[in-house]
Design a protein around this motif. Structure first.
Motif, PDB file in Angstrom:
ATOM      1  N   LEU A   8       0.827  -1.205   0.000  1.00 23.36           N
ATOM      2  CA  LEU A   8       0.000   0.000   0.000  1.00 23.36           C
ATOM      3  C   LEU A   8       0.866   1.261   0.000  1.00 23.36           C
ATOM      4  CD1 LEU A   8      -2.939   0.904   0.057  1.00 23.36           C
ATOM      5  CD2 LEU A   8      -2.802   0.932   2.549  1.00 23.36           C
ATOM      6  N   LEU A   9       1.923   1.248   0.793  1.00 20.41           N
ATOM      7  CA  LEU A   9       2.837   2.387   0.849  1.00 20.41           C
ATOM      8  C   LEU A   9       3.522   2.612  -0.503  1.00 20.41           C
ATOM      9  CD1 LEU A   9       4.195   4.526   2.671  1.00 20.41           C
ATOM     10  CD2 LEU A   9       5.990   2.854   3.091  1.00 20.41           C
ATOM     11  N   ILE A  10       3.919   1.546  -1.158  1.00 14.11           N
ATOM     12  CA  ILE A  10       4.565   1.664  -2.472  1.00 14.11           C
ATOM     13  C   ILE A  10       3.591   2.219  -3.501  1.00 14.11           C
ATOM     14  CG2 ILE A  10       5.503   0.306  -4.382  1.00 14.11           C
ATOM     15  CD1 ILE A  10       6.825  -1.486  -2.236  1.00 14.11           C
ATOM     16  N   ILE A  11       2.349   1.762  -3.470  1.00 18.09           N
ATOM     17  CA  ILE A  11       1.343   2.257  -4.417  1.00 18.09           C
ATOM     18  C   ILE A  11       1.064   3.742  -4.189  1.00 18.09           C
ATOM     19  CG2 ILE A  11      -1.095   2.074  -5.103  1.00 18.09           C
ATOM     20  CD1 ILE A  11      -0.821  -0.961  -4.655  1.00 18.09           C
ATOM     21  N   VAL A  12       0.930   4.147  -2.934  1.00  8.52           N
ATOM     22  CA  VAL A  12       0.684   5.551  -2.614  1.00  8.52           C
ATOM     23  C   VAL A  12       1.881   6.409  -3.037  1.00  8.52           C
ATOM     24  CG1 VAL A  12       0.388   7.191  -0.710  1.00  8.52           C
ATOM     25  CG2 VAL A  12      -0.964   5.095  -0.780  1.00  8.52           C
ATOM     26  N   ALA A  13       3.097   5.946  -2.793  1.00  5.78           N
ATOM     27  CA  ALA A  13       4.293   6.691  -3.192  1.00  5.78           C
ATOM     28  C   ALA A  13       4.378   6.808  -4.713  1.00  5.78           C
ATOM     29  CB  ALA A  13       5.536   6.012  -2.634  1.00  5.78           C
ATOM     30  N   LEU A  14       4.009   5.769  -5.420  1.00  3.61           N
ATOM     31  CA  LEU A  14       4.023   5.799  -6.881  1.00  3.61           C
ATOM     32  C   LEU A  14       3.029   6.822  -7.416  1.00  3.61           C
ATOM     33  CD1 LEU A  14       5.154   4.497  -9.465  1.00  3.61           C
ATOM     34  CD2 LEU A  14       3.266   2.890  -9.342  1.00  3.61           C
ATOM     35  N   ILE A  15       1.837   6.828  -6.880  1.00  2.00           N
ATOM     36  CA  ILE A  15       0.812   7.791  -7.311  1.00  2.00           C
ATOM     37  C   ILE A  15       1.257   9.216  -6.989  1.00  2.00           C
ATOM     38  CG2 ILE A  15      -1.549   8.600  -6.881  1.00  2.00           C
ATOM     39  CD1 ILE A  15      -2.311   5.620  -6.512  1.00  2.00           C
ATOM     40  N   ALA A  16       1.818   9.422  -5.806  1.00  2.00           N
ATOM     41  CA  ALA A  16       2.294  10.754  -5.427  1.00  2.00           C
ATOM     42  C   ALA A  16       3.445  11.195  -6.341  1.00  2.00           C
ATOM     43  CB  ALA A  16       2.739  10.761  -3.966  1.00  2.00           C
ATOM     44  N   GLY A  17       4.332  10.296  -6.691  1.00  2.00           N
ATOM     45  CA  GLY A  17       5.449  10.620  -7.577  1.00  2.00           C
ATOM     46  C   GLY A  17       4.986  11.000  -8.970  1.00  2.00           C
ATOM     47  N   VAL A  18       4.001  10.298  -9.491  1.00  2.00           N
ATOM     48  CA  VAL A  18       3.466  10.620 -10.810  1.00  2.00           C
ATOM     49  C   VAL A  18       2.795  11.998 -10.786  1.00  2.00           C
ATOM     50  CG1 VAL A  18       1.698   9.983 -12.503  1.00  2.00           C
ATOM     51  CG2 VAL A  18       3.212   8.235 -11.568  1.00  2.00           C
ATOM     52  N   LEU A  20       3.327  14.503  -8.672  1.00  2.00           N
ATOM     53  CA  LEU A  20       4.350  15.520  -8.470  1.00  2.00           C
ATOM     54  C   LEU A  20       5.153  15.742  -9.756  1.00  2.00           C
ATOM     55  CD1 LEU A  20       5.583  17.373  -6.314  1.00  2.00           C
ATOM     56  CD2 LEU A  20       7.214  15.557  -5.835  1.00  2.00           C
ATOM     57  N   GLY A  21       5.511  14.689 -10.441  1.00  2.00           N
ATOM     58  CA  GLY A  21       6.236  14.792 -11.703  1.00  2.00           C
ATOM     59  C   GLY A  21       5.442  15.536 -12.762  1.00  2.00           C
ATOM     60  N   PHE A  22       4.143  15.287 -12.819  1.00  2.00           N
ATOM     61  CA  PHE A  22       3.285  15.987 -13.767  1.00  2.00           C
ATOM     62  C   PHE A  22       3.299  17.487 -13.520  1.00  2.00           C
ATOM     63  CE2 PHE A  22      -0.888  17.904 -14.534  1.00  2.00           C
ATOM     64  CZ  PHE A  22      -0.955  17.787 -15.905  1.00  2.00           C
ATOM     65  N   PHE A  23       3.127  17.891 -12.261  1.00  2.00           N
ATOM     66  CA  PHE A  23       3.077  19.315 -11.954  1.00  2.00           C
ATOM     67  C   PHE A  23       4.426  20.003 -12.150  1.00  2.00           C
ATOM     68  CE2 PHE A  23      -0.788  17.983  -9.646  1.00  2.00           C
ATOM     69  CZ  PHE A  23      -1.681  18.816 -10.314  1.00  2.00           C
ATOM     70  N   ILE A  24       5.504  19.322 -11.845  1.00  2.00           N
ATOM     71  CA  ILE A  24       6.833  19.896 -12.068  1.00  2.00           C
ATOM     72  C   ILE A  24       7.086  20.063 -13.564  1.00  2.00           C
ATOM     73  CG2 ILE A  24       9.309  19.441 -11.882  1.00  2.00           C
ATOM     74  CD1 ILE A  24       8.718  18.206  -9.130  1.00  2.00           C
ATOM     75  N   ALA A  25       6.742  19.058 -14.363  1.00  2.00           N
ATOM     76  CA  ALA A  25       6.925  19.146 -15.813  1.00  2.00           C
ATOM     77  C   ALA A  25       6.056  20.251 -16.407  1.00  2.00           C
ATOM     78  CB  ALA A  25       6.601  17.814 -16.463  1.00  2.00           C
ATOM     79  N   ARG A  26       4.850  20.405 -15.896  1.00  2.00           N
ATOM     80  CA  ARG A  26       3.946  21.449 -16.381  1.00  2.00           C
ATOM     81  C   ARG A  26       4.518  22.825 -16.091  1.00  2.00           C
ATOM     82  NH1 ARG A  26      -0.660  24.010 -13.951  1.00  2.00           N
ATOM     83  NH2 ARG A  26      -2.079  24.755 -15.565  1.00  2.00           N
ATOM     84  N   GLN A  27       5.014  23.032 -14.880  1.00  2.00           N
ATOM     85  CA  GLN A  27       5.618  24.317 -14.518  1.00  2.00           C
ATOM     86  C   GLN A  27       6.832  24.610 -15.389  1.00  2.00           C
ATOM     87  OE1 GLN A  27       3.132  25.900 -12.868  1.00  2.00           O
ATOM     88  NE2 GLN A  27       4.759  26.823 -11.680  1.00  2.00           N
ATOM     89  N   TYR A  28       7.663  23.594 -15.628  1.00  2.00           N
ATOM     90  CA  TYR A  28       8.857  23.775 -16.446  1.00  2.00           C
ATOM     91  C   TYR A  28       8.482  24.188 -17.866  1.00  2.00           C
ATOM     92  CZ  TYR A  28      12.987  22.678 -19.181  1.00  2.00           C
ATOM     93  OH  TYR A  28      14.025  22.753 -20.049  1.00  2.00           O
ATOM     94  N   MET A  29       7.495  23.539 -18.458  1.00  2.00           N
ATOM     95  CA  MET A  29       7.082  23.866 -19.823  1.00  2.00           C
ATOM     96  C   MET A  29       6.462  25.256 -19.900  1.00  2.00           C
ATOM     97  SD  MET A  29       8.086  21.703 -21.932  1.00  2.00           S
ATOM     98  CE  MET A  29       7.214  22.321 -23.354  1.00  2.00           C
ATOM     99  N   MET A  30       5.688  25.645 -18.904  1.00  2.00           N
ATOM    100  CA  MET A  30       5.101  26.979 -18.901  1.00  2.00           C
ATOM    101  C   MET A  30       6.197  28.041 -18.822  1.00  2.00           C
ATOM    102  SD  MET A  30       1.742  26.372 -16.575  1.00  2.00           S
ATOM    103  CE  MET A  30       1.105  28.032 -16.703  1.00  2.00           C
ATOM    104  N   LYS A  31       7.205  27.796 -17.995  1.00  2.00           N
ATOM    105  CA  LYS A  31       8.329  28.731 -17.871  1.00  2.00           C
ATOM    106  C   LYS A  31       9.112  28.791 -19.183  1.00  2.00           C
ATOM    107  CE  LYS A  31      12.586  29.501 -15.370  1.00  2.00           C
ATOM    108  NZ  LYS A  31      13.698  28.772 -14.818  1.00  2.00           N
TER     109      LYS A  31
END
Length: 74
Positions: A8-18, A20-31
């Motif tokens: 369960l912890l691994i699944i939650v960490a995977l979802i959180a990582g995806v 977080l990665g989406f929002f970081i990539a979105r911010q980078y592309m907007m910049k």
């Protein structure tokens, strides 16, 4: 019982990582797009004038159409 918590912890960490990665990539592309806007007709006209060519509207339209075709192929 311990194994279920680890899975369960691994699944939650995977979802959180995806997420977080989406929002970081979105911010980078907007910049990036803010700092390096795509080429428009006015920029193309300026580049042609700097190269010593007298840009006509027909030439500019042809170059914009070529650039759009190339970008749509990708």
């Amino acid at each position: 019982m311990s194994t279920i918590w680890w899975i369960l912890l691994i699944i939650v960490a995977l979802i959180a990582g995806v997420a977080l990665g989406f929002f970081i990539a979105r911010q980078y592309m907007m910049k990036y797009l803010k700092e390096n806007p795509p080429i428009n007709e006015e920029m193309l006209r300026m580049m042609m004038m700097q190269m010593g060519q007298k840009p006509s509207q027909k030439k500019i339209n042809q170059m914009m159409n070529q650039m759009n075709k190339i970008s749509n192929k990708k």
